[in-house]
Design a protein around this motif. Structure first.
Motif, PDB file in Angstrom:
ATOM      1  N   TYR A 340      39.124  42.226  46.946  1.00 49.70           N
ATOM      2  CA  TYR A 340      39.833  41.160  46.244  1.00 49.70           C
ATOM      3  C   TYR A 340      38.862  40.270  45.466  1.00 49.70           C
ATOM      4  CZ  TYR A 340      44.066  42.294  48.920  1.00 49.70           C
ATOM      5  OH  TYR A 340      45.159  42.928  49.455  1.00 49.70           O
ATOM      6  N   ALA A 341      37.709  39.986  46.055  1.00 48.45           N
ATOM      7  CA  ALA A 341      36.717  39.151  45.380  1.00 48.45           C
ATOM      8  C   ALA A 341      36.220  39.829  44.101  1.00 48.45           C
ATOM      9  CB  ALA A 341      35.547  38.860  46.319  1.00 48.45           C
ATOM     10  N   ILE A 342      36.005  41.138  44.161  1.00 51.00           N
ATOM     11  CA  ILE A 342      35.563  41.883  42.972  1.00 51.00           C
ATOM     12  C   ILE A 342      36.631  41.834  41.889  1.00 51.00           C
ATOM     13  CG2 ILE A 342      35.109  44.228  42.128  1.00 51.00           C
ATOM     14  CD1 ILE A 342      33.615  44.715  44.790  1.00 51.00           C
ATOM     15  N   GLN A 343      37.895  41.958  42.281  1.00 52.95           N
ATOM     16  CA  GLN A 343      38.971  41.843  41.298  1.00 52.95           C
ATOM     17  C   GLN A 343      38.952  40.473  40.631  1.00 52.95           C
ATOM     18  OE1 GLN A 343      42.304  43.033  43.995  1.00 52.95           O
ATOM     19  NE2 GLN A 343      42.831  44.416  42.322  1.00 52.95           N
ATOM     20  N   LEU A 344      38.775  39.424  41.428  1.00 53.12           N
ATOM     21  CA  LEU A 344      38.775  38.059  40.874  1.00 53.12           C
ATOM     22  C   LEU A 344      37.573  37.829  39.964  1.00 53.12           C
ATOM     23  CD1 LEU A 344      39.911  36.062  44.042  1.00 53.12           C
ATOM     24  CD2 LEU A 344      41.258  36.530  41.987  1.00 53.12           C
ATOM     25  N   GLU A 345      36.424  38.365  40.334  1.00 53.99           N
ATOM     26  CA  GLU A 345      35.244  38.224  39.472  1.00 53.99           C
ATOM     27  C   GLU A 345      35.480  38.893  38.114  1.00 53.99           C
ATOM     28  OE1 GLU A 345      32.670  36.452  39.822  1.00 53.99           O
ATOM     29  OE2 GLU A 345      32.113  36.248  41.945  1.00 53.99           O
ATOM     30  N   HIS A 346      36.137  40.042  38.119  1.00 51.62           N
ATOM     31  CA  HIS A 346      36.433  40.720  36.861  1.00 51.62           C
ATOM     32  C   HIS A 346      37.422  39.910  36.018  1.00 51.62           C
ATOM     33  CE1 HIS A 346      34.350  44.295  38.346  1.00 51.62           C
ATOM     34  NE2 HIS A 346      34.395  44.730  37.114  1.00 51.62           N
ATOM     35  N   LEU A 347      38.398  39.312  36.660  1.00 51.97           N
ATOM     36  CA  LEU A 347      39.348  38.490  35.924  1.00 51.97           C
ATOM     37  C   LEU A 347      38.662  37.267  35.327  1.00 51.97           C
ATOM     38  CD1 LEU A 347      42.446  38.749  38.282  1.00 51.97           C
ATOM     39  CD2 LEU A 347      42.222  39.707  35.982  1.00 51.97           C
ATOM     40  N   LEU A 348      37.703  36.731  36.037  1.00 56.92           N
ATOM     41  CA  LEU A 348      36.916  35.616  35.486  1.00 56.92           C
ATOM     42  C   LEU A 348      36.162  36.036  34.230  1.00 56.92           C
ATOM     43  CD1 LEU A 348      35.341  33.700  38.514  1.00 56.92           C
ATOM     44  CD2 LEU A 348      36.522  32.672  36.566  1.00 56.92           C
ATOM     45  N   LEU A 349      35.716  37.291  34.211  1.00 54.10           N
ATOM     46  CA  LEU A 349      34.997  37.812  33.047  1.00 54.10           C
ATOM     47  C   LEU A 349      35.932  38.249  31.931  1.00 54.10           C
ATOM     48  CD1 LEU A 349      32.335  40.016  34.908  1.00 54.10           C
ATOM     49  CD2 LEU A 349      31.900  37.875  33.683  1.00 54.10           C
ATOM     50  N   GLY A 350      37.239  38.225  32.195  1.00 52.39           N
ATOM     51  CA  GLY A 350      38.188  38.663  31.184  1.00 52.39           C
ATOM     52  C   GLY A 350      38.457  40.150  31.224  1.00 52.39           C
ATOM     53  N   ASN A 351      38.016  40.815  32.307  1.00 50.32           N
ATOM     54  CA  ASN A 351      38.231  42.262  32.427  1.00 50.32           C
ATOM     55  C   ASN A 351      39.489  42.523  33.252  1.00 50.32           C
ATOM     56  OD1 ASN A 351      35.774  42.557  31.121  1.00 50.32           O
ATOM     57  ND2 ASN A 351      34.623  42.688  33.025  1.00 50.32           N
ATOM     58  N   SER A 352      40.616  42.617  32.573  1.00 50.38           N
ATOM     59  CA  SER A 352      41.878  42.814  33.291  1.00 50.38           C
ATOM     60  C   SER A 352      42.295  44.273  33.360  1.00 50.38           C
ATOM     61  CB  SER A 352      42.992  41.997  32.626  1.00 50.38           C
ATOM     62  OG  SER A 352      43.134  42.367  31.264  1.00 50.38           O
ATOM     63  N   ALA A 353      41.688  45.138  32.543  1.00 47.92           N
ATOM     64  CA  ALA A 353      42.047  46.565  32.560  1.00 47.92           C
ATOM     65  C   ALA A 353      41.620  47.204  33.872  1.00 47.92           C
ATOM     66  CB  ALA A 353      41.393  47.285  31.387  1.00 47.92           C
ATOM     67  N   HIS A 354      42.488  48.052  34.422  1.00 45.73           N
ATOM     68  CA  HIS A 354      42.212  48.765  35.673  1.00 45.73           C
ATOM     69  C   HIS A 354      41.832  47.791  36.791  1.00 45.73           C
ATOM     70  CE1 HIS A 354      42.286  52.610  33.592  1.00 45.73           C
ATOM     71  NE2 HIS A 354      41.492  52.103  32.688  1.00 45.73           N
ATOM     72  N   ASN A 355      42.444  46.606  36.809  1.00 46.34           N
ATOM     73  CA  ASN A 355      41.986  45.599  37.754  1.00 46.34           C
ATOM     74  C   ASN A 355      42.332  45.934  39.197  1.00 46.34           C
ATOM     75  OD1 ASN A 355      42.397  42.577  39.093  1.00 46.34           O
ATOM     76  ND2 ASN A 355      40.624  42.798  37.741  1.00 46.34           N
ATOM     77  N   TYR A 356      43.327  46.807  39.419  1.00 44.54           N
ATOM     78  CA  TYR A 356      43.640  47.158  40.807  1.00 44.54           C
ATOM     79  C   TYR A 356      42.471  47.900  41.448  1.00 44.54           C
ATOM     80  CZ  TYR A 356      44.620  51.934  39.233  1.00 44.54           C
ATOM     81  OH  TYR A 356      44.512  53.198  38.701  1.00 44.54           O
TER      82      TYR A 356
END
Length: 422
Positions: A340-356
């Motif tokens: 979950y933390a890795i998903q949130l870090e990616h969202l912070l970077l604006g990387n929403s593709a393949h976020n699951y």
């Protein structure tokens, strides 16, 4: 399967097809110009006869390399005759100036094009007229109902480099699965997604497929095993997902659902290249539904809120696990929290593709505190808990600072007691 090789005049289609035929001896090479040489006398009637013979041959040849521009009346005639997905597209390209400069008029004089065509325009004019109609995007759009993936091949490119990266097995297998679902009355809808749906399949890719049916997945597992026989060396059923592993290690995953929305998330996150490429069987309403999946915009803040709530719920379970001495469950929960933390870090970077399941997470997050999540299934280290607490508190604070998370909802003064180790 059909391999459609299209492109402008003089771009190198024949050279490419000859090389491809040598690699695929079981495929029949069907060239429109060859049919013109056999059946046409340069009249409009002869052209109609040659084109008709060509279309019939393409329709009735299961494995074929089909060569012509991909445009004109014969293209419409062929598309009308091909009523389902049957192959892939390879668009051949060449620099326009080089193409015109290298024209060999004698080569084209040997092909009996209708005299009326020659009177209307010369070769250079024909090439210039076809330029916009023979681009990859134009041909993709024109043939999207017949193909499931497209490629482009440049005249300057090495054929061997193209062939070395060409996932032939994937395409031949998809063609067979398509034939299976098209004949099965119990399959209401069939859709390709994943890397193949995204027009990005490579040799190491898996194949992701969805069928909508009122029959259970176990029924389709048996049907597919019977269809492929000994080619499948291992098959399994994971809930509603059928997994088929072939002798070459290629993996096919077939999800069986009662409604198309069952794959809405995965379809959207596949970054689909063209919905029509993916649509194998169903109604126009189903095709529109696939397009609507791509149009659905899930806000980043909504995603963050959902993931953060799951993360915090699990983190608040850790003190009780420490007290109970349940090291295995503590370690298991910590690994889920890491995801979950890795998903949130990616969202912070604006990387929403393949976020699951973020791609290349370790590479894209070079400063991620991996050691804060290091646990043992046999013992619990309190220092690790405090490191994890500090990192997660900071992560959620960063999300609050950019308005992706509601302030003071987590790790507030009111919730401090939830994080204390007894």
């Amino acid at each position: 399967m059909h391999i459609f090789v299209f492109g402008n005049l003089n771009v190198g289609k024949s050279t490419f097809c000859k090389a491809l035929s040598e690699k695929l001896p079981t495929y029949t090479l069907l060239s429109l110009d060859s049919y013109r040489q056999i059946y046409s006398d340069g009249s409009l009637e002869g052209e109609a006869l040659a084109c008709g013979k060509f279309v019939d041959a393409v329709v009735n040849t299961p494995s074929a390399i089909v060569e012509f521009t991909g445009c004109g009346p014969v293209a419409k005639q062929l598309k009308d005759a091909l009523t389902h997905k049957c192959g892939i597209l390879v668009t051949i390209t060449r620099n326009m100036a080089e193409n015109i400069e290298s024209l060999d008029s004698e080569k084209f004089e040997n092909v009996p094009y209708p005299i009326e065509y020659k009177q209307q325009q010369n070769l250079v004019q024909t090439i210039e007229q076809l330029e916009d109609r023979t681009t990859l995007s134009a041909l993709e759009l024109a043939w999207q109902d017949q193909i499931w993936q497209s490629y482009t091949y440049s005249f300057e490119q090495s054929f061997q480099s193209f062939w070395d990266q060409f996932p032939l097995e994937h395409h031949e297998l998809i063609e067979r699965i398509n034939r299976f679902v098209l004949r099965e009355i119990g399959v209401e809808v069939a859709v390709i997604y994943g890397s193949l749906g995204a027009n990005q399949v490579v040799i190491d890719s898996d194949i992701d497929y969805f069928i909508q049916s009122s029959f259970p997945a176990s029924y389709w597992l048996d049907s597919l095993q019977q269809y492929f026989g000994h080619e499948v060396i291992h098959a399994d059923l994971l809930g509603k997902k059928i997994t088929l592993r072939f002798k070459t290690s290629l993996l096919v995953e077939v999800v069986v659902g009662k409604q198309l929305s069952d794959i809405a998330l995965y379809y959207r996150e596949s970054l689909i290249h063209n919905s029509d490429f993916t649509f194998v069987k169903g109604s126009l309403e189903h095709c529109d539904q696939l397009i609507s999946f791509l149009d659905q915009q899930v806000s980043t803040s909504h995603s963050v809120a959902l993931i953060a709530s799951e993360l915090y719920f699990l983190f608040c379970s850790l003190p009780k696990l420490v007290k109970a001495g349940d090291a295995y469950k503590y370690s298991f929960h910590t690994m889920i929290i890491r995801h979950y933390a890795i998903q949130l870090e990616h969202l912070l970077l604006g990387n929403s593709a393949h976020n699951y399941l973020p791609k290349q997470a370790a590479v894209n997050l070079p400063d991620f505190p991996w050691m804060s999540f290091e646990t043992s299934p046999k013992s619990i280290d309190p220092n690790q808990y405090f490191l994890l607490h500090s990192y997660l508190k900071g992560l959620l604070q960063r999300l609050e600072n950019v308005d992706l998370l509601e302030p003071e909802k987590y790790f507030s003064k009111q919730t401090e007691s939830l994080h204390h180790l007894q």
